[in-house]
Design a protein around this motif. Structure first.
Motif, PDB file in Angstrom:
ATOM      1  N   CYS A   1       1.532  -6.567  -8.500  1.00 19.80           N
ATOM      2  CA  CYS A   1       1.550  -6.397  -9.949  1.00 19.80           C
ATOM      3  C   CYS A   1       3.008  -6.136 -10.338  1.00 19.80           C
ATOM      4  O   CYS A   1       3.893  -6.136  -9.483  1.00 19.80           O
ATOM      5  CB  CYS A   1       0.649  -5.235 -10.356  1.00 19.80           C
TER       6      CYS A   1
ATOM      7  N   SER B   1       4.522  -3.035  -5.780  1.00 17.60           N
ATOM      8  CA  SER B   1       4.170  -2.048  -4.760  1.00 17.60           C
ATOM      9  C   SER B   1       3.166  -2.584  -3.746  1.00 17.60           C
ATOM     10  O   SER B   1       2.252  -1.882  -3.349  1.00 17.60           O
ATOM     11  CB  SER B   1       3.645  -0.791  -5.443  1.00 17.60           C
TER      12      SER B   1
ATOM     13  N   HIS C   1      -1.797  -6.774  -4.086  1.00 21.40           N
ATOM     14  CA  HIS C   1      -3.133  -6.311  -4.457  1.00 21.40           C
ATOM     15  C   HIS C   1      -4.164  -7.239  -3.837  1.00 21.40           C
ATOM     16  O   HIS C   1      -4.130  -8.451  -4.057  1.00 21.40           O
ATOM     17  CB  HIS C   1      -3.295  -6.309  -5.980  1.00 21.40           C
TER      18      HIS C   1
ATOM     19  N   CYS D   1      -2.059   2.561  -7.081  1.00 21.59           N
ATOM     20  CA  CYS D   1      -0.893   1.898  -7.667  1.00 21.59           C
ATOM     21  C   CYS D   1      -0.691   2.389  -9.100  1.00 21.59           C
ATOM     22  O   CYS D   1      -1.631   2.803  -9.761  1.00 21.59           O
ATOM     23  CB  CYS D   1      -1.111   0.390  -7.654  1.00 21.59           C
TER      24      CYS D   1
ATOM     25  N   CYS E   1      -0.378   0.730 -11.586  1.00 22.95           N
ATOM     26  CA  CYS E   1      -1.124  -0.086 -12.550  1.00 22.95           C
ATOM     27  C   CYS E   1      -2.564   0.404 -12.678  1.00 22.95           C
ATOM     28  O   CYS E   1      -3.305  -0.071 -13.521  1.00 22.95           O
ATOM     29  CB  CYS E   1      -1.111  -1.553 -12.124  1.00 22.95           C
TER      30      CYS E   1
ATOM     31  N   ARG F   1      -4.940   0.260 -10.278  1.00 24.97           N
ATOM     32  CA  ARG F   1      -5.894  -0.340  -9.337  1.00 24.97           C
ATOM     33  C   ARG F   1      -5.989   0.536  -8.080  1.00 24.97           C
ATOM     34  O   ARG F   1      -4.970   1.055  -7.619  1.00 24.97           O
ATOM     35  CB  ARG F   1      -5.458  -1.760  -8.971  1.00 24.97           C
TER      36      ARG F   1
HETATM   37 ZN   LIG Z   1      -0.408  -2.452  -9.111  1.00 31.59          ZN
END
Ligand SMILES: [Zn+2]
Length: 426
Positions: free
Chosen positions: A243, A247, A250, A305, A307, A309
């Protein structure tokens, strides 16, 4: 591996059982494999699932036809992978596989936020003979509703013309190619008039172990003034993309289950531990793959993460198992040593040599030249520092020697690999 959430765990077991039952009835390879271990066809836990033997790339290459689970009249598209092991592997995709593939790739692209209003500049060939990579990018963009520009293999002038005219927002392709393109266009296009919002790459590693960008990744970001993100994929299965928080890849849990296993014992390893990537694909009808190791080495990241997720992510591809060498009892990936060299600022040229030593054991040696003009004492200091750092990083003493600089070993040419294998063949 531990999957914390009960509902997620139950769902994973359900998906596993669906694919094992399907493969047991339709694929001769899995029929034989399961008969050999008296596998009842169903598992109640991941522990039971982990008792299914791992299938290697060699098995798939040698017994390709036995894996195929559908009759020829269901084949809709045939894709292939050549890999390193010689005999190409063929994957018949059914109509459902092709549709699934575009659905999954669109889901993977939504991870980094591909939008309807994006113009995707695809520098990888979409039409290369029986290759799924470029075509998948195109299909993913189509599914999301973004506009694709299939630039492919054209000269710098054409690229410049396309970029100026259509102002692509996302550039897709091999990082080393995108770097080279940026270098070629640097003097002809200004950052003020053109800057993509994202660069999406695959095929080469752009990450360090701490998930920060490696020198290749950093160079691409610097030259284009945009974030670079990594995608991990192969014809066999492509777990996913990063993403925008850069990182790790995914993993799409509805599509694949990824395990990391110890290359020697084949036991499943916990998060952060490096080992063989083992993939079970839930969405392939033509050629199902269960606990399949393609030879790549990486690790899982399980911390949440930014984001939001929560599913595990896959780290950088650190190398391939067939490149791994054991030196004084320690496993070393020449790739990792190369990454270390690329991040050592005072090294100008380098060469990594793998050889068989006088005890008939695998060994590794690093040749370097220094940047700038240095006195003998300065060189000695830097060499001692390097040896200490190498021992600290890899856990063994790695022989190092200075060599006279040679253009062919220039560190700035990132694409060329500087690893030579002189080991005696056994
Ligand atoms: Zn992420």
């Amino acid at each position: 591996m531990k999957i914390g959430h009960k509902a997620l765990y139950k769902d994973l077991i359900k998906k596993i059982n669906r694919i094992t039952a399907y493969s047991k009835s339709n694929s001769l390879y899995y029929k034989k494999l399961f008969r050999g271990i008296n596998f009842p066809g169903k598992v109640a836990s991941l522990d039971e699932f982990e008792s299914i033997p791992i299938t290697f790339r060699k098995d798939l290459a040698e017994r390709n036809e036995e894996f195929i689970a559908v009759p020829k009249d269901m084949w809709a598209d045939i894709v292939t992978t050549t890999g390193t092991s010689g005999r190409p592997i063929f994957f018949p995709f059914t109509k459902r596989d092709v549709i699934n593939n575009s659905y999954f790739i669109a889901k993977k692209f939504s991870v980094f936020g591909l939008r309807k209003d994006d113009v995707a500049y695809i520098t990888a060939p979409v039409e290369r003979s029986m290759w799924i990579g470029g075509l998948s990018v195109w299909l993913g963009c189509l599914k999301i509703g973004a506009c694709s520009l299939r630039a492919g293999n054209v000269g710098a002038d054409k690229h410049l013309e396309f970029i100026k005219r259509f102002n692509p927002t996302i550039i897709f392709g091999l990082p080393s190619f995108i770097l080279r393109l940026g270098e070629e266009l640097r003097s002809r296009i200004s950052r003020r008039t053109y800057k993509p919002r994202l660069i999406v790459t695959f095929g080469e590693n752009i990450m360090q172990k701490d998930l920060s960008r490696n020198i290749l990744g950093k160079s691409v970001e610097k030259i284009w003034g945009a974030k670079i993100i990594s995608g991990y994929g192969s014809t066999e299965a492509s777990p996913g993309f990063e993403c925008i928080f850069q990182s790790g890849h995914h993993i799409l849990p509805e599509m694949v289950y990824v395990e990391i296993v110890d290359p020697d014992t084949l036991k499943v390893l916990g998060p952060g531990k490096e080992g063989l990537v083992v993939i079970t694909h839930f969405g392939r009808e033509g050629l199902p793959l269960i606990r399949y190791a393609n030879g790549d080495i990486s690790f899982l990241v399980t911390r949440k993460c930014k984001c939001g997720r929560v599913a595990p992510r896959l780290g950088p591809i650190l190398g391939r198992i067939d490149e791994k060498i054991k030196v004084k009892g320690v496993n070393i990936l020449p790739n990792e040593l190369e990454g270390f060299v690329l991040n050592t600022p005072f090294i100008r040229h380098y060469l990594i040599e793998l050889f068989t030593d006088r005890n008939l054991c695998d060994n590794i040696k690093l040749y370097i030249s220094f940047k700038g003009k240095l006195s003998g004492a300065e060189k000695m200091n830097k060499m001692n520092y390097l040896r200490d750092k190498l021992r600290e990083t890899f856990g063994i003493r790695i022989a190092t020697e200075e060599i006279a600089g040679h253009r062919a070993l220039e560190k700035t040419n990132i694409k060329e690999r500087r690893i030579i294998d002189k080991r005696a063949k056994r």
